[in-house]
Design an enzyme around this catalytic site. Structure first.
Site, mmCIF file in Angstrom:
data_model
loop_
_atom_site.group_PDB
_atom_site.id
_atom_site.type_symbol
_atom_site.label_atom_id
_atom_site.label_comp_id
_atom_site.label_asym_id
_atom_site.label_seq_id
_atom_site.Cartn_x
_atom_site.Cartn_y
_atom_site.Cartn_z
ATOM 1 N N GLY A 127 37.452 41.714 45.215
ATOM 2 C CA GLY A 127 36.326 41.309 44.385
ATOM 3 C C GLY A 127 35.486 42.508 43.993
ATOM 4 O O GLY A 127 34.437 42.761 44.591
ATOM 5 N N TYR A 128 35.952 43.234 42.994
ATOM 6 C CA TYR A 128 35.239 44.435 42.540
ATOM 7 C C TYR A 128 34.672 44.234 41.131
ATOM 8 O O TYR A 128 33.487 44.079 40.943
ATOM 9 C CB TYR A 128 36.182 45.647 42.547
ATOM 10 C CG TYR A 128 36.223 46.414 43.848
ATOM 11 C CD1 TYR A 128 36.040 45.778 45.067
ATOM 12 C CD2 TYR A 128 36.468 47.781 43.864
ATOM 13 C CE1 TYR A 128 36.088 46.487 46.264
ATOM 14 C CE2 TYR A 128 36.513 48.496 45.049
ATOM 15 C CZ TYR A 128 36.330 47.844 46.244
ATOM 16 O OH TYR A 128 36.376 48.556 47.419
ATOM 17 N N SER A 129 35.544 44.262 40.123
ATOM 18 C CA SER A 129 35.107 44.241 38.723
ATOM 19 C C SER A 129 34.348 42.965 38.378
ATOM 20 O O SER A 129 34.620 41.882 38.906
ATOM 21 C CB SER A 129 36.313 44.376 37.788
ATOM 22 O OG SER A 129 36.938 45.626 37.949
ATOM 23 N N SER A 149 43.053 40.077 41.056
ATOM 24 C CA SER A 149 44.512 39.960 41.191
ATOM 25 C C SER A 149 44.873 39.056 42.371
ATOM 26 O O SER A 149 44.423 39.276 43.493
ATOM 27 C CB SER A 149 45.136 41.342 41.382
ATOM 28 O OG SER A 149 44.916 42.157 40.260
ATOM 29 N N GLU A 164 43.939 52.364 47.338
ATOM 30 C CA GLU A 164 44.570 51.601 46.260
ATOM 31 C C GLU A 164 45.346 52.514 45.329
ATOM 32 O O GLU A 164 46.502 52.242 44.980
ATOM 33 C CB GLU A 164 43.515 50.835 45.460
ATOM 34 C CG GLU A 164 44.098 50.060 44.285
ATOM 35 C CD GLU A 164 43.040 49.348 43.460
ATOM 36 O OE1 GLU A 164 43.426 48.483 42.656
ATOM 37 O OE2 GLU A 164 41.854 49.655 43.613
ATOM 38 N N SER A 203 40.849 53.228 35.309
ATOM 39 C CA SER A 203 41.551 53.670 34.104
ATOM 40 C C SER A 203 41.851 55.165 34.139
ATOM 41 O O SER A 203 41.277 55.925 34.923
ATOM 42 C CB SER A 203 40.712 53.348 32.865
ATOM 43 O OG SER A 203 39.549 54.160 32.835
ATOM 44 N N GLU A 249 40.956 57.370 32.071
ATOM 45 C CA GLU A 249 39.745 58.135 31.770
ATOM 46 C C GLU A 249 38.868 58.306 33.010
ATOM 47 O O GLU A 249 38.302 59.384 33.246
ATOM 48 C CB GLU A 249 38.954 57.429 30.656
ATOM 49 C CG GLU A 249 39.639 57.450 29.295
ATOM 50 C CD GLU A 249 40.771 56.437 29.184
ATOM 51 O OE1 GLU A 249 41.567 56.522 28.234
ATOM 52 O OE2 GLU A 249 40.876 55.545 30.064
#
Length: 405
Positions: free
Chosen positions: A138-140, A172, A254, A386, A388
């Site tokens: 539970g991050y984003s 996920s 991760e 990402s 970036e």
């Protein structure tokens, strides 16, 4: 001339351990599973296990060899790096594979071993080691993706427990998970310092998940909503306000797993590129792929892949001998993403129209899978941070480049 002895373990004990592993595998690994794909550690979907799969998972879990480097006191194998190498070699020789995986193994378990209390380790690590509990991340959030420190899911102090309200996205495996490790806000007056690391029960009242469909046709992740969810104070990992430190450490684990094949293995799997090209493009009189340019690009891809695999192996050994993964995992994540996406693009080019099927007759199952794999692979350079974001980490933490105001 005598060969140099092993530096990390005497030869005789290693030989004895190899014999133990070989005998144990012969007695416990079902012959019906030899050389088959490992579906037990996947994130996608509730896995219906055959009797042999169930038996194999139970045996590896009980032995602790699904997480061989984890301490035996918590259900791990307690093996050193030389023994782990022997275990991997013998499993490969037997055509066996590790049935213990998922986010609990990839990310949460190693982090809890570093930051968790003894009570938390004894409560959660053994179940992960046995493959009995599925975890999700539970991050984003809708407004906290690249700017992860902007999380707004709030855990209100209610005495001996928290009341959690908020939303997570891109969770996920959330629709199949039993538990969730999450970044939540416990202090609204400061950004990074107001974040805490909390463990939630996905079956608790007030938890709702809504699967999100991908372009590939799958729904491996979802939106997750928390409405007045009651969470015991004992589920706080570390102290209040330490969540950013713990959360970023977990991200290193991760990225290490993703670059090492956790998420990328799906793209690395399959036929060798040269064999695939010969099947779809034929051979010249010398047994080569006729297209010179394609042949050279396949060679470059295979060279990059093998060099990357060797680098990952070296990095894994260094991580075990030091204090776990470092910021260098950001480099591995970016390189792994590029190689896996290149492989998918090259495969589609080789297969031509046969690699663009979606359903119906005229396409083999492998061809339909390749189309979905190609589309699925577009996310490799996004999830887990990402490209970036990884470039920022590399420039600041590895190259020492600072922002100039």
């Amino acid at each position: 001339m005598a060969t140099a002895p092993e530096l990390d373990a005497p030869a005789a004990p290693l030989d004895a351990f190899r014999g133990e592993v070989r005998a144990w595998l012969a007695a416990n690994f079902p012959a019906s599973l030899k050389g088959k794909d490992n579906a037990l550690s996947a994130l996608e979907g509730p896995t219906e296990l055959s009797p042999d799969q169930s038996a194999w998972q139970a045996a590896m879990g009980e032995k602790g060899w699904g997480v061989p480097s984890w301490p035996a006191a918590y259900g791990g194998g307690g093996l050193d790096k030389a023994q782990i190498r022997v275990l991997n070699e013998e499993m490969a020789r037997a055509g066996a594979w590790n049935p213990i995986g998922g986010m609990g193994v990839m990310m949460f378990g190693p982090t809890l071993l570093e930051y968790g209390s003894e009570a938390q380790k004894h409560e959660h690590i053994p179940a992960i080691a046995k493959g009995q509990v599925r975890w999700c991340q539970g991050y984003s959030e809708p407004n906290a993706g690249s700017d992860l420190a902007n999380v707004q899911t709030f855990a209100q102090d209610a005495g001996d427990h928290y009341i959690v309200n908020g939303q997570k996205t891109w969770t996920s495996g959330g629709q199949w998970a039993d538990k969730c490790f999450a970044l939540v806000r416990t202090d609204k007056s400061q950004k990074h310092g107001g974040i805490s690391f909390l463990l939630l029960d996905m079956t608790a009242p007030g938890v709702e998940v809504r699967p999100i469909a991908m372009i590939s046709g799958q729904s491996p992740f979802c939106e997750t909503f928390f409405t007045d969810v009651k969470v015991p104070k004992g589920n706080l990992v570390g102290r209040e306000g330490q969540g950013w430190e713990i959360g970023t450490r977990l991200l290193q684990h991760e990225r290490n797993s993703l670059s090492g094949g956790g998420g990328a293995s799906r793209l690395f799997a399959g036929k060798p590129m040269g064999k695939l090209a010969k099947e779809y493009r034929g051979e010249d009189e010398q047994g080569r792929v006729p297209d010179t340019d394609l042949r050279m690009r396949i060679v470059r891809h295979e060279m990059d892949s093998r060099a990357f695999a060797l680098t990952l192996r070296r990095a894994a050994l260094e991580a075990k001998s030091n204090q776990g993964p470092s910021a260098a995992t950001s480099i591995m994540k970016n390189v792994g993403a590029r190689i896996t996406q290149d492989r998918a693009e090259l495969s589609i080019e080789i297969m031509g129209m046969a690699g663009l099927g979606w359903e119906g007759e005229g396409f083999s199952e492998d061809e339909l899978t390749q189309t979905r794999t190609w589309l699925w692979g577009k996310a490799v350079s996004i999830y887990g941070g990402s490209t970036e974001i990884q470039n920022n980490v590399i420039s600041k933490r590895i190259l020492g480049m600072l922002d100039h105001q």
